[in-house]
Design a protein around this motif. Structure first.
Motif, PDB file in Angstrom:
ATOM      1  N   GLU A  67      12.722  15.531 -11.934  1.00 42.69           N
ATOM      2  CA  GLU A  67      14.042  15.454 -12.571  1.00 42.69           C
ATOM      3  C   GLU A  67      14.781  14.160 -12.213  1.00 42.69           C
ATOM      4  N   GLY A  68      14.071  13.243 -11.550  1.00 38.30           N
ATOM      5  CA  GLY A  68      14.650  11.936 -11.262  1.00 38.30           C
ATOM      6  C   GLY A  68      15.163  11.753  -9.851  1.00 38.30           C
ATOM      7  N   SER A 100       1.331  11.470  -6.841  1.00 38.74           N
ATOM      8  CA  SER A 100       2.731  11.045  -6.954  1.00 38.74           C
ATOM      9  C   SER A 100       3.066   9.901  -6.014  1.00 38.74           C
ATOM     10  N   SER A 101       2.230   9.665  -4.997  1.00 38.84           N
ATOM     11  CA  SER A 101       2.509   8.583  -4.057  1.00 38.84           C
ATOM     12  C   SER A 101       2.350   7.202  -4.677  1.00 38.84           C
ATOM     13  N   VAL A 102       1.714   7.135  -5.858  1.00 46.25           N
ATOM     14  CA  VAL A 102       1.572   5.849  -6.545  1.00 46.25           C
ATOM     15  C   VAL A 102       2.311   5.846  -7.884  1.00 46.25           C
ATOM     16  N   PHE A 103       3.200   6.812  -8.079  1.00 51.57           N
ATOM     17  CA  PHE A 103       4.066   6.775  -9.260  1.00 51.57           C
ATOM     18  C   PHE A 103       4.973   5.555  -9.161  1.00 51.57           C
ATOM     19  N   PRO A 104       5.453   5.026 -10.287  1.00 55.11           N
ATOM     20  CA  PRO A 104       6.306   3.829 -10.248  1.00 55.11           C
ATOM     21  C   PRO A 104       7.516   3.967  -9.336  1.00 55.11           C
ATOM     22  N   GLU A 105       8.160   5.140  -9.346  1.00 53.50           N
ATOM     23  CA  GLU A 105       9.349   5.288  -8.499  1.00 53.50           C
ATOM     24  C   GLU A 105       9.005   5.270  -7.011  1.00 53.50           C
ATOM     25  N   ALA A 106       7.813   5.761  -6.654  1.00 53.41           N
ATOM     26  CA  ALA A 106       7.391   5.724  -5.258  1.00 53.41           C
ATOM     27  C   ALA A 106       7.135   4.282  -4.813  1.00 53.41           C
ATOM     28  N   ILE A 107       6.451   3.522  -5.655  1.00 56.13           N
ATOM     29  CA  ILE A 107       6.183   2.120  -5.339  1.00 56.13           C
ATOM     30  C   ILE A 107       7.488   1.328  -5.310  1.00 56.13           C
ATOM     31  N   GLN A 112      11.918  -1.978  -3.057  1.00 61.36           N
ATOM     32  CA  GLN A 112      13.342  -2.276  -2.953  1.00 61.36           C
ATOM     33  C   GLN A 112      13.827  -2.220  -1.500  1.00 61.36           C
ATOM     34  N   CYS A 113      13.246  -1.353  -0.699  1.00 64.16           N
ATOM     35  CA  CYS A 113      13.578  -1.364   0.733  1.00 64.16           C
ATOM     36  C   CYS A 113      13.193  -2.702   1.354  1.00 64.16           C
TER      37      CYS A 113
END
Length: 291
Positions: A67-68, A100-107, A112-113
């Motif tokens: 859900e984001g 899910s560890s290589v989904f775009p948001e995870a990467i 960004q950190c």
């Protein structure tokens, strides 16, 4: 202090999972520091189910990942224009075989950190180490429960830097040479290792000895060689200055090292930004040395 929190299913599906091992080890420090954990949906719900109510007063629920929720963490690492919408770092306990560890948001969360110089913490050992580092900076006494992380005389340290970050690695090593020299062994990849040896020899290190053992350069397999050391429990800490702004031809090799670290989540600490490495080294200098 506001820290984003997520954990892949493996790390929160059982009472003895990695998420709870970290929270039980570091809950006192989290409370002492006033850390507010902003957790993605299922991670938040698992914490409430496993730990006593009220144990983490700053715990806040974000939407589920689908859900984001993880995307919101990324946006708030970048900053949303207000303190209450800005995160100071992220703990993302990664199962390296979870898709899910290589989904775009995870990467993107990690990237960004690194770009913004904020902690990206992906292992139990790194999370414990970060809490203890912040406790030392806050003037709190050393936690004996973290002594194993600071037994440098029995540990191996990997020092790695992309080309654009090599000057920062040399500056870091020069400033904190005493702390880095406490480790039983140091290892590194090709050119970075050679520059660090030359620095050590200029500091009086015996010229017949390498200060850092050199492996191949990253593109020729050095990252894979160090990953093997990590998996064999022969490397306990990696300081890896990544350059997130350039294309990385040996992307798979870099991911291999990162996956090795998360595979041995309770044993390996990884730091990926120069300012955070310096903050760690200052804390390590202040903390009483292990005998």
């Amino acid at each position: 202090m506001r820290i984003g929190l997520a954990a892949n299913r493996l790390h929160h599906e059982r009472a003895d999972a990695a998420l709870f091992r970290w929270l039980r080890a570091s809950a006192t420090g989290i409370r002492e520091l006033g850390v507010a954990l902003h957790a993605v949906g299922r991670t938040h719900d698992a914490i409430l189910a496993a730990l006593p109510a009220g144990g983490l007063p700053g715990l806040t629920r974000y939407p589920n990942g689908r859900e984001g929720g993880l995307m919101k963490l990324v946006a708030e690492i970048v900053g949303m224009g207000a303190p209450e919408r800005t995160l100071d770092g992220a703990v993302y306990l990664i199962d390296p075989v979870d898709p899910s560890s290589v989904f775009p948001e995870a990467i993107a969360l990690k990237r960004q950190c690194v770009i913004h110089g904020k902690p990206f913490i992906s292992t139990v050992a790194s999370a414990r180490d970060w809490v203890e580092m912040e406790r030392i900076h806050a003037g709190l006494p050393a936690d004996p429960g973290a002594d194993d992380l600071h037994d440098f005389g029995n540990q191996t340290l990997a020092l790695i830097a992309h080309d654009a970050r090599k000057p920062q690695m040399l500056a870091f090593a020069a400033e904190h040479f005493d702390v880095l020299s406490r480790f039983a062994q140091r290892i590194g990849t090709g050119t970075t290792g050679q520059h660090l040896n030359e620095l050590a020899w200029s500091r009086g290190w015996p010229r017949e000895q390498e200060w850092i053992q050199r492996f191949q350069s990253g593109p020729l397999g050095g990252d894979a060689q160090i990953a093997d050391r990590v998996l064999e429990h022969r490397c306990q800490r990696a300081i890896f200055f990544e350059d997130p702004h350039v294309a990385r031809q040996h992307e798979a090799d870099i991911q291999l090292l990162e996956r090795a670290v998360t595979t041995v989540t309770d044993e390996a600490v990884c730091i990926t930004a120069p300012n955070l490495a310096a903050r760690w080294a200052i804390a390590a200098r202040r903390r009483p040395q292990q005998r």
